[in-house]
Every structure is written in C-alpha cells, then in structure tokens.
Design a protein around this motif. Structure first.
Motif, PDB file in Angstrom:
ATOM      1  N   GLU A 233       0.827  -1.209   0.000  1.00 57.22           N
ATOM      2  CA  GLU A 233       0.000   0.000   0.000  1.00 57.22           C
ATOM      3  C   GLU A 233       0.856   1.251   0.000  1.00 57.22           C
ATOM      4  O   GLU A 233       0.634   2.168  -0.804  1.00 57.22           O
ATOM      5  CB  GLU A 233      -0.939   0.012   1.203  1.00 57.22           C
ATOM      6  N   VAL A 234       1.852   1.302   0.852  1.00 61.93           N
ATOM      7  CA  VAL A 234       2.649   2.520   0.914  1.00 61.93           C
ATOM      8  C   VAL A 234       3.532   2.653  -0.329  1.00 61.93           C
ATOM      9  O   VAL A 234       3.780   3.772  -0.799  1.00 61.93           O
ATOM     10  CB  VAL A 234       3.478   2.571   2.213  1.00 61.93           C
ATOM     11  N   ALA A 235       3.970   1.541  -0.902  1.00 59.01           N
ATOM     12  CA  ALA A 235       4.784   1.611  -2.118  1.00 59.01           C
ATOM     13  C   ALA A 235       4.015   2.250  -3.261  1.00 59.01           C
ATOM     14  O   ALA A 235       4.587   2.993  -4.076  1.00 59.01           O
ATOM     15  CB  ALA A 235       5.254   0.213  -2.513  1.00 59.01           C
ATOM     16  N   ALA A 236       2.725   1.963  -3.346  1.00 62.78           N
ATOM     17  CA  ALA A 236       1.901   2.509  -4.424  1.00 62.78           C
ATOM     18  C   ALA A 236       1.633   3.995  -4.255  1.00 62.78           C
ATOM     19  O   ALA A 236       1.269   4.675  -5.220  1.00 62.78           O
ATOM     20  CB  ALA A 236       0.587   1.749  -4.506  1.00 62.78           C
ATOM     21  N   LEU A 237       1.813   4.512  -3.037  1.00 62.25           N
ATOM     22  CA  LEU A 237       1.529   5.917  -2.750  1.00 62.25           C
ATOM     23  C   LEU A 237       2.781   6.787  -2.756  1.00 62.25           C
ATOM     24  O   LEU A 237       2.703   7.990  -3.026  1.00 62.25           O
ATOM     25  CB  LEU A 237       0.865   6.040  -1.373  1.00 62.25           C
ATOM     26  N   ALA A 238       3.918   6.203  -2.443  1.00 60.53           N
ATOM     27  CA  ALA A 238       5.108   6.974  -2.106  1.00 60.53           C
ATOM     28  C   ALA A 238       5.840   7.511  -3.323  1.00 60.53           C
ATOM     29  O   ALA A 238       5.812   6.920  -4.404  1.00 60.53           O
ATOM     30  CB  ALA A 238       6.061   6.117  -1.288  1.00 60.53           C
ATOM     31  N   GLU A 239       6.530   8.620  -3.102  1.00 49.40           N
ATOM     32  CA  GLU A 239       7.531   9.093  -4.052  1.00 49.40           C
ATOM     33  C   GLU A 239       8.924   8.625  -3.605  1.00 49.40           C
ATOM     34  O   GLU A 239       9.702   8.155  -4.416  1.00 49.40           O
ATOM     35  CB  GLU A 239       7.468  10.614  -4.167  1.00 49.40           C
ATOM     36  N   ASP A 240       9.212   8.764  -2.332  1.00 46.60           N
ATOM     37  CA  ASP A 240      10.448   8.199  -1.784  1.00 46.60           C
ATOM     38  C   ASP A 240      10.124   6.761  -1.368  1.00 46.60           C
ATOM     39  O   ASP A 240       9.959   6.439  -0.189  1.00 46.60           O
ATOM     40  CB  ASP A 240      10.919   9.033  -0.595  1.00 46.60           C
ATOM     41  N   VAL A 241      10.043   5.887  -2.370  1.00 44.79           N
ATOM     42  CA  VAL A 241       9.441   4.571  -2.157  1.00 44.79           C
ATOM     43  C   VAL A 241      10.250   3.728  -1.182  1.00 44.79           C
ATOM     44  O   VAL A 241       9.696   3.116  -0.260  1.00 44.79           O
ATOM     45  CB  VAL A 241       9.274   3.815  -3.500  1.00 44.79           C
ATOM     46  N   ASP A 242      11.558   3.660  -1.357  1.00 46.67           N
ATOM     47  CA  ASP A 242      12.354   2.783  -0.497  1.00 46.67           C
ATOM     48  C   ASP A 242      12.283   3.221   0.962  1.00 46.67           C
ATOM     49  O   ASP A 242      12.176   2.384   1.865  1.00 46.67           O
ATOM     50  CB  ASP A 242      13.805   2.698  -0.976  1.00 46.67           C
ATOM     51  N   THR A 243      12.273   4.520   1.211  1.00 43.07           N
ATOM     52  CA  THR A 243      12.255   4.994   2.598  1.00 43.07           C
ATOM     53  C   THR A 243      10.904   4.754   3.263  1.00 43.07           C
ATOM     54  O   THR A 243      10.848   4.301   4.412  1.00 43.07           O
ATOM     55  CB  THR A 243      12.637   6.480   2.654  1.00 43.07           C
ATOM     56  N   LEU A 244       9.815   5.035   2.553  1.00 40.52           N
ATOM     57  CA  LEU A 244       8.504   4.765   3.141  1.00 40.52           C
ATOM     58  C   LEU A 244       8.328   3.273   3.403  1.00 40.52           C
ATOM     59  O   LEU A 244       7.816   2.861   4.458  1.00 40.52           O
ATOM     60  CB  LEU A 244       7.393   5.263   2.214  1.00 40.52           C
ATOM     61  N   CYS A 245       8.782   2.436   2.477  1.00 36.89           N
ATOM     62  CA  CYS A 245       8.667   0.988   2.677  1.00 36.89           C
ATOM     63  C   CYS A 245       9.566   0.511   3.812  1.00 36.89           C
ATOM     64  O   CYS A 245       9.199  -0.404   4.559  1.00 36.89           O
ATOM     65  CB  CYS A 245       9.019   0.248   1.383  1.00 36.89           C
ATOM     66  N   ALA A 246      10.733   1.125   3.952  1.00 39.43           N
ATOM     67  CA  ALA A 246      11.634   0.747   5.040  1.00 39.43           C
ATOM     68  C   ALA A 246      11.030   1.069   6.399  1.00 39.43           C
ATOM     69  O   ALA A 246      11.083   0.254   7.332  1.00 39.43           O
ATOM     70  CB  ALA A 246      12.975   1.464   4.882  1.00 39.43           C
ATOM     71  N   ILE A 247      10.451   2.249   6.534  1.00 38.06           N
ATOM     72  CA  ILE A 247       9.843   2.636   7.818  1.00 38.06           C
ATOM     73  C   ILE A 247       8.669   1.731   8.150  1.00 38.06           C
ATOM     74  O   ILE A 247       8.572   1.187   9.260  1.00 38.06           O
ATOM     75  CB  ILE A 247       9.408   4.111   7.786  1.00 38.06           C
ATOM     76  N   VAL A 248       7.767   1.564   7.193  1.00 37.96           N
ATOM     77  CA  VAL A 248       6.594   0.725   7.426  1.00 37.96           C
ATOM     78  C   VAL A 248       7.017  -0.705   7.733  1.00 37.96           C
ATOM     79  O   VAL A 248       6.540  -1.331   8.691  1.00 37.96           O
ATOM     80  CB  VAL A 248       5.653   0.782   6.204  1.00 37.96           C
ATOM     81  N   GLY A 249       7.933  -1.241   6.939  1.00 35.36           N
ATOM     82  CA  GLY A 249       8.383  -2.611   7.160  1.00 35.36           C
ATOM     83  C   GLY A 249       9.091  -2.805   8.477  1.00 35.36           C
ATOM     84  O   GLY A 249       8.898  -3.817   9.155  1.00 35.36           O
ATOM     85  N   GLY A 250       9.893  -1.816   8.870  1.00 37.14           N
ATOM     86  CA  GLY A 250      10.622  -1.941  10.123  1.00 37.14           C
ATOM     87  C   GLY A 250       9.723  -1.936  11.336  1.00 37.14           C
ATOM     88  O   GLY A 250       9.941  -2.694  12.297  1.00 37.14           O
ATOM     89  N   VAL A 251       8.685  -1.098  11.323  1.00 31.73           N
ATOM     90  CA  VAL A 251       7.779  -1.033  12.466  1.00 31.73           C
ATOM     91  C   VAL A 251       6.914  -2.286  12.542  1.00 31.73           C
ATOM     92  O   VAL A 251       6.770  -2.902  13.614  1.00 31.73           O
ATOM     93  CB  VAL A 251       6.896   0.233  12.399  1.00 31.73           C
ATOM     94  N   ILE A 252       6.351  -2.720  11.424  1.00 38.24           N
ATOM     95  CA  ILE A 252       5.454  -3.875  11.474  1.00 38.24           C
ATOM     96  C   ILE A 252       6.217  -5.154  11.780  1.00 38.24           C
ATOM     97  O   ILE A 252       5.722  -6.032  12.495  1.00 38.24           O
ATOM     98  CB  ILE A 252       4.641  -3.985  10.170  1.00 38.24           C
ATOM     99  N   ALA A 253       7.439  -5.288  11.301  1.00 41.45           N
ATOM    100  CA  ALA A 253       8.232  -6.488  11.600  1.00 41.45           C
ATOM    101  C   ALA A 253       8.520  -6.609  13.091  1.00 41.45           C
ATOM    102  O   ALA A 253       8.711  -7.724  13.605  1.00 41.45           O
ATOM    103  CB  ALA A 253       9.531  -6.481  10.808  1.00 41.45           C
ATOM    104  N   THR A 254       8.549  -5.499  13.801  1.00 43.06           N
ATOM    105  CA  THR A 254       8.698  -5.545  15.256  1.00 43.06           C
ATOM    106  C   THR A 254       7.570  -6.358  15.884  1.00 43.06           C
ATOM    107  O   THR A 254       7.778  -7.061  16.879  1.00 43.06           O
ATOM    108  CB  THR A 254       8.674  -4.113  15.825  1.00 43.06           C
ATOM    109  N   ARG A 255       6.396  -6.270  15.295  1.00 50.46           N
ATOM    110  CA  ARG A 255       5.205  -6.922  15.852  1.00 50.46           C
ATOM    111  C   ARG A 255       5.031  -8.350  15.358  1.00 50.46           C
ATOM    112  O   ARG A 255       4.552  -9.207  16.098  1.00 50.46           O
ATOM    113  CB  ARG A 255       3.973  -6.103  15.475  1.00 50.46           C
ATOM    114  N   VAL A 256       5.365  -8.595  14.099  1.00 52.86           N
ATOM    115  CA  VAL A 256       5.066  -9.903  13.491  1.00 52.86           C
ATOM    116  C   VAL A 256       6.288 -10.811  13.415  1.00 52.86           C
ATOM    117  O   VAL A 256       6.158 -11.998  13.115  1.00 52.86           O
ATOM    118  CB  VAL A 256       4.452  -9.728  12.088  1.00 52.86           C
ATOM    119  N   GLY A 257       7.477 -10.275  13.701  1.00 56.41           N
ATOM    120  CA  GLY A 257       8.695 -11.076  13.616  1.00 56.41           C
ATOM    121  C   GLY A 257       9.086 -11.366  12.171  1.00 56.41           C
ATOM    122  O   GLY A 257       8.365 -11.024  11.229  1.00 56.41           O
ATOM    123  N   GLN A 258      10.238 -12.000  12.027  1.00 58.25           N
ATOM    124  CA  GLN A 258      10.697 -12.334  10.669  1.00 58.25           C
ATOM    125  C   GLN A 258       9.712 -13.243   9.954  1.00 58.25           C
ATOM    126  O   GLN A 258       9.543 -13.160   8.738  1.00 58.25           O
ATOM    127  CB  GLN A 258      12.063 -13.006  10.728  1.00 58.25           C
TER     128      GLN A 258
END
Length: 278
Positions: A233-258
C-alpha cells in the motif's frame, strides 16, 4: 529486545530493497515484484549501524554511531547529497556530528534519514516509549539536528516500541511540537482512501520528515499486523518509495517477527552486511 530489534532490521531491509526495486510506481500499483536479488540502500546500511551500536553498547552512543556511519558509508547505496557531502568533509578531517550541526546554515537537516533507520531502536526499547524517544533523539542528532528531523526519528521509534492500539496516542505524547507532530495528529484522525491520505499527509517527495513520517504511520495503523499489505500500500503511494517501505516494514516487523515477512521476499533480498554482528 534483541530479537525484536533484529526482526525490525530485517523488516527494514526487505521493505527498503523492495521499494528500491519498484522504481516505477506502476509496478507497485500492479504489485509486480522486481527481479531478485533485491539490493538495499542507505536506509538499511545506516539501520545496521544503529543495531550494531545498540548490540555493543546497549544505547545509542553518539560517538559510536558516528564512527560506524563513517566506516560503513558506501556512496553506491544511494545516500542523499547532504550526507555524501558531509562524508567527503569527514575524509578531509571533519567531524560528522559538528558538520551535522552546521548543515543548512546551522539549522541542521530536517530530512527523513534519521527516521528511516530508527525502527530497530524502537524495537530494542519495546515497552518503554520514553526511553525509545530519548535514544531516538540522540541517534538522530548524529546526522540530523533540525527539530523536525529529530521529531521524525522519535515518532518512528515510539511507533515501534508500543502496541498497535496505543501507537498514535504514544507517538503524539512523545513527539515534540512541530510539523511532524501536526502531520501525525492529522493522520490519527484521518478517515480517507489511501490516495486521499497521500495527498493530505505527503508522499516523501520532499525527502523530509514532515512529508514522510505521517503517511508511514497512517499506513501502519491500517495494517498493524500485515507486513505484505502495508508495504504494497505505501509503495503505491510513495515518491520516496524505499524509505517509506523501510519505515513501514521496520515497524510492522517488530510486531510480526521475521516469520510475518513473506518468505519469498526475505529470500529475494541480498544478505545483511558481514560486519553487522560483533
């Protein structure tokens, strides 16, 4: 603590590398994966330094962070012009932290670089948002001394440190007043389509913390335990795609684990650097 932080680091790297590979937004909209291997960027390289310093010192030691950022700076990883310029000055004998303070006429950078690398720090201090906020501020100021650059890092770290149901309340509690906090307050109250949210909150096009962090947190709140859906979802919206995906992925992975990151995605990303582990 360490396990959650490492999962967050992996989540950061996968989001970063996938986002970097989705260089055409149409690929994200159509959910077409790039060809493997996926190469991560400066987002992950700097997050690895954050994790390594925490693993070694138990805190965001600013001197150790500065030394690690300098030692592992790879110009081919897509760093911004500001940090590349500072690193050239460091190679001539300059001090990174002093250069950060004098950047942009002494105002410091308000870019999203401190926010993009900090989710593992929030995960390290999970359950202690006050400590996460304080350590995030220290980690940010090594390269980003503008209050908005610091606020972006604080907000992401706190988001990674607290349960999903309390995310916005805790982030707003600990993020200092300013544009980043105002954007997050808007995100917390926003009932909109993803496209409308991107218009309201920013897409990272200015590469600043204020136009990056609010959208990231809005997407995280929509998909608090769904790594794949949130990153798409965030990749489809972002202009700075890698950074938005990195932030979103880093926070959610804290909750769901690898294990909550699609296995095929994890296999597609290049390995983390060999210097990461002590």
């Amino acid at each position: 603590m360490r396990e959650h932080a490492y999962a967050s680091l992996v989540g950061t790297a996968v989001g970063d590398a996938l986002g970097e590979g989705l260089y055409l937004r149409d690929n994200a909209v159509r959910r077409r994966l790039p060809a493997a291997p996926w190469r991560w960027t400066d987002d992950t390289e700097m997050a690895c330094s954050v994790f390594r310093v925490l693993d070694t010192h138990g805190r965001a030691d600013p001197e150790a962070l500065a030394a690690s950022f300098v030692a592992h700076h790879d110009v081919d990883r897509g760093y911004g012009a500001g940090i590349d310029a500072m690193m050239r000055e460091v190679s001539r004998g300059g001090d990174l932290r002093a250069l950060a303070m004098s950047a942009f006429g002494g105002t410091g950078s308000w870019g999203n670089g401190a926010a993009m690398r900090v989710a593992p720090l929030g995960a390290w201090f999970a359950g202690d948002p006050l400590r996460a906020a304080a350590e995030a501020a220290v980690s940010a100021a090594v390269t980003h001394t503008h209050p908005e650059g610091v606020a972006g890092a604080v907000a992401v770290a706190v988001a990674a440190a607290v349960p999903p149901g309390h995310m916005f309340a805790e982030v707003l509690r600990h993020t200092p007043p300013g544009e980043v906090r105002a954007g997050i307050s808007k995100a917390a109250a926003l009932a909109a389509t993803p496209e409308e949210a991107a218009t309201e909150l920013g897409t990272g096009g200015r590469v600043s913390a204020p136009d990056t962090v609010p959208l990231a947190l809005w997407v995280i709140a929509r998909h608090p335990h769904d790594y794949e859906e949130a990153v798409w979802e965030v990749a489809a919206l972002a202009e700075d795609v890698d950074t938005l995906c990195a932030i979103v992925g880093g926070v959610i992975a804290t909750r769901v684990g690898q294990e909550g990151i699609p296995a095929g995605w994890r296999r597609s990303v290049e390995p983390l650097p060999g210097w990461l582990m002590p």
